[in-house]
Write an enzyme that holds these catalytic residues in place. Sequence first.
Site, mmCIF file in Angstrom:
data_model
loop_
_atom_site.group_PDB
_atom_site.id
_atom_site.type_symbol
_atom_site.label_atom_id
_atom_site.label_comp_id
_atom_site.label_asym_id
_atom_site.label_seq_id
_atom_site.Cartn_x
_atom_site.Cartn_y
_atom_site.Cartn_z
ATOM 1 N N ASP A 145 6.244 -44.842 -24.454
ATOM 2 C CA ASP A 145 4.878 -44.456 -24.090
ATOM 3 C C ASP A 145 4.300 -43.434 -25.083
ATOM 4 O OD1 ASP A 145 5.481 -45.967 -21.809
ATOM 5 O OD2 ASP A 145 6.150 -44.192 -20.730
ATOM 6 N N ASN A 179 -2.368 -43.713 -8.763
ATOM 7 C CA ASN A 179 -1.134 -42.975 -8.906
ATOM 8 C C ASN A 179 -1.353 -42.046 -10.097
ATOM 9 O OD1 ASN A 179 1.508 -42.144 -8.583
ATOM 10 N ND2 ASN A 179 2.357 -43.797 -9.825
ATOM 11 N N ASP A 185 0.243 -41.104 -16.435
ATOM 12 C CA ASP A 185 -0.284 -41.675 -17.689
ATOM 13 C C ASP A 185 -1.619 -41.063 -18.114
ATOM 14 O OD1 ASP A 185 1.922 -43.224 -17.349
ATOM 15 O OD2 ASP A 185 0.879 -45.126 -17.139
ATOM 16 N N SER A 244 -2.639 -45.789 -12.828
ATOM 17 C CA SER A 244 -1.677 -46.854 -13.056
ATOM 18 C C SER A 244 -1.919 -47.934 -12.024
ATOM 19 C CB SER A 244 -0.258 -46.301 -12.928
ATOM 20 O OG SER A 244 0.697 -47.293 -13.158
ATOM 21 N N SER A 252 -1.809 -49.626 -8.657
ATOM 22 C CA SER A 252 -2.222 -49.024 -7.389
ATOM 23 C C SER A 252 -3.724 -49.152 -7.377
ATOM 24 C CB SER A 252 -1.796 -47.557 -7.239
ATOM 25 O OG SER A 252 -0.409 -47.433 -7.087
ATOM 26 N N GLU A 260 -1.729 -50.171 -16.731
ATOM 27 C CA GLU A 260 -1.222 -48.817 -16.803
ATOM 28 C C GLU A 260 -1.320 -48.342 -18.248
ATOM 29 O OE1 GLU A 260 2.807 -48.832 -15.481
ATOM 30 O OE2 GLU A 260 3.579 -49.836 -17.253
ATOM 31 N N HIS A 272 2.033 -49.607 -23.697
ATOM 32 C CA HIS A 272 1.701 -48.196 -23.502
ATOM 33 C C HIS A 272 1.385 -47.538 -24.841
ATOM 34 C CE1 HIS A 272 1.944 -44.808 -20.448
ATOM 35 N NE2 HIS A 272 1.349 -44.321 -21.526
#
Length: 845
Positions: free
Chosen positions: A79, A233, A236, A253, A255, A298, A381
């Site tokens: 990430d 959530n 990130d 992310s 969710s 995400e 990511h």
Amino acid sequence: MYRKIRAILALMMAVMLLMGCSGNAGKPTEVPGGKTTPGVSEEPAPTDPGVPETPTPTAGGQENAEKYITKHSRVSVHDPSIEYDNGKYYIFGSHLAAAVSEDLASWSYIQNSNKGYSRNNKLFNTYDKVFAEPGKYVGGTDQLWAPDVIYNKAMGKYCMYMSVSGTTTTSCIALAVADSIEGPYEYVDTVIYSGFTDETVGMTDVFEVLGIKSLSGTKYNYDGKSSNADYPNCIDPTVFYGGDGKLYMVYGSMSGGIFMVLLDEKTGLVDRTYKYTDPKDDPYFGVRIAAGQRKTGEGSFIMYDDESGYYYLFVTYGYLNAHCGYQIREFRSKEVFGPYLDAAGRAATVEPGGTNVDKGIKLFGDYDFSCLTNAYTSPGHNSAIKTPEGEYFLVYHQRFNNKGEMHEVRVHKLVKNSEDWLTALPYEYSGEKDLKETPDPSEVAGVYEFIAHGTEVDVSSTPIIRSTPLAFCEDGTVLDNCDSRFFGSWSFMGDGGKVRIQTPKGVYYGVFSKQMTEGTKRETYVFSAISKRNDVIWGSRLEEFSDEVSVERDSKVATTYLIPSETKESLKLPLLGDFYSQYIWSSSDTSVIANDGNLYRPLQDTTVEISVTVQRGDVSKTVSKKVKVLGGLEPNSAREDGIVAIYSFNPGEELKDSSGNGYDLTNFGVTFENGVAVFDGKSYLQFPAAVTKAEIQSVIIKFSVDDTAAENPFLTISDSSSVYFRFYVDTEGRVVADAKAAHVNGTQKSFAISGTGEWQRFGFNNGGTDSIDNYKGGSIAALNGDRAWRGETFKGFIGFDIGGLSNYIGRDAAGKAFMRGKIEEIIFYNIYIGETGLKTCFEGQ
């Protein structure tokens, strides 16, 4: 100068000359014959993969290769988020890893960050103390993910925004600051929280921000256990300065989606004086700019470009494991809060009942060029940067085929097409520069390895897109190398190599450039282009296209992709290779695997050697590979009709299996009325694991539910509460098949049942190796005689990935949801009865 392509089929010369491909060096003389969804990412802490040797650039057609970077030093930073500081590029990633580079190619770890969760990691004065306060809220400091670092001009500090996570909803983003970009970073405050409940909200700033004293009666309905479709959530983060000079944070992310808030530059925290006025905005979480409804998405990153005036939004779809569809998508907006749109003009957000798999330009996913030692898989990511010199770069973590879950950082150069979309060049960055002038078509013409990335997302079975040859002729035509058929056209659109490419799937706008290939390390022309369908095409010119090249490439494809290491299904063995070689297949044991790939599955595991002769022109090569054929599971039925168990709940024999196989039920509080099992919302039945020991293929069930106020699970095959396959009626009255195993999640939903209190006839077929209506494998379901769905979601789950250690009728695997209703009959088969079989069973009932 590009080598003259070797003449193979003389008869094609006249065709090519008529179509404008002359015989000069640097372009083809003739075209040879032949064939044309998780919520939270989790991964192990990084390890140093070492610095592999990089081949010296080869000669021939790449006289300028010495201008490239020929050695790359590798690091594992998951990430990665990039920041430029004092002539150096820094990346910060999950598990406290960080690295630095002066040229975006040679990376080294900083401050012992490759040690991850260790007190020797000098990015922090002991990380667990730095993040102890937010760690209290989430339950620990062992899940520190995806930080982002930015220099805050007003504070005069380097600000690190760290994801501190506990569950798929209970997370927060913490702020730590330092005087140097390399730390040490010290905790300041927690920026934002998610997953709060009545029991935990007192640990957050929610009451203070919203001006309330209780969550009761509000719309904030986190339960602290499962992902929420409406709220994010809090992980990130990316923090950036907008065109207005203000500081913003994008985060979130799977969710509730990707959200954005305005920050107070003086504190680095959320500016709580700013009011979000749109009814769709949230007074605590801010503005949702992408994804939502628990759909894929995400690792968001936003880069503002003052040249075009666009905010470019990058989001990663899929799941991060090596073969689970991770891929990078792109959107953009002229306004910081959006709407963020893709090339088709579709917004990045997802509304109830919607999806986003067709939204966003898929910059790239899994792919393989002939020069690569290992195919690239699950890129994702990412972050991006515009350098002081005005160049654009994409930074991300990369996994590989046949290398497990090992990952490394990769950097690709981004270029702008004629519509100001950013698109990535095919190979990793090696110091190449943008073309200042548009080359002559005669210089660029040649046979190119072509990759079409498409727009698919499939976390359960992601194909690696392999390159195939196309001829780009100097007269502007593109030809299919199988038989010189017209494939499309191409033309330059101005300076800098901007190009328009027409293919059977549409028009693509992109850029030609020069790069050093990976593996073979030679300079060549490449292109990258985007269509309004949100897909990207890549091309890389071959040094030569000959019989030897074709046979070598197709031999590698055969052993890498076409012949698996193990299987329980028939093999797909084509007769023609990607590079137009002929395949001639043979098996060492045709009683198990026939020469055409058909599988006759033995009871025990068996090894079979598959050989293939790869032939093109006068060149041939034979390669082979051993395949472990997985034996069938234990036979569990003596019946020729494939029935394993019948539960009819006949009076006096309510718990008996009337099939004759003896798989009787165990009762946990269920009552019976005239041959009907009655479930009261807390009772259930259990059936033996042996019922699912031979890969259950088909199930027929007749049931009714009393109400749909809560989920009604009527059948569950499970190993644990986290590994299961189940059927239930949801709160909208639809039959849902829901599976979870080995990080592969799948869901299928039917149309609504006919009504509560009414009998429903439901049937399900899991995928097999036979074919029904020309549809091989996958799953087919029917509800009350009509097709409920058809898809490949559950292929290979029941009885294989899920052994069925605990099987229930009337409850879920976790024992938290129970059926309220009745069941009249259930029939299990270990054969695939197909759609016709389903309808026949319904008529029989």
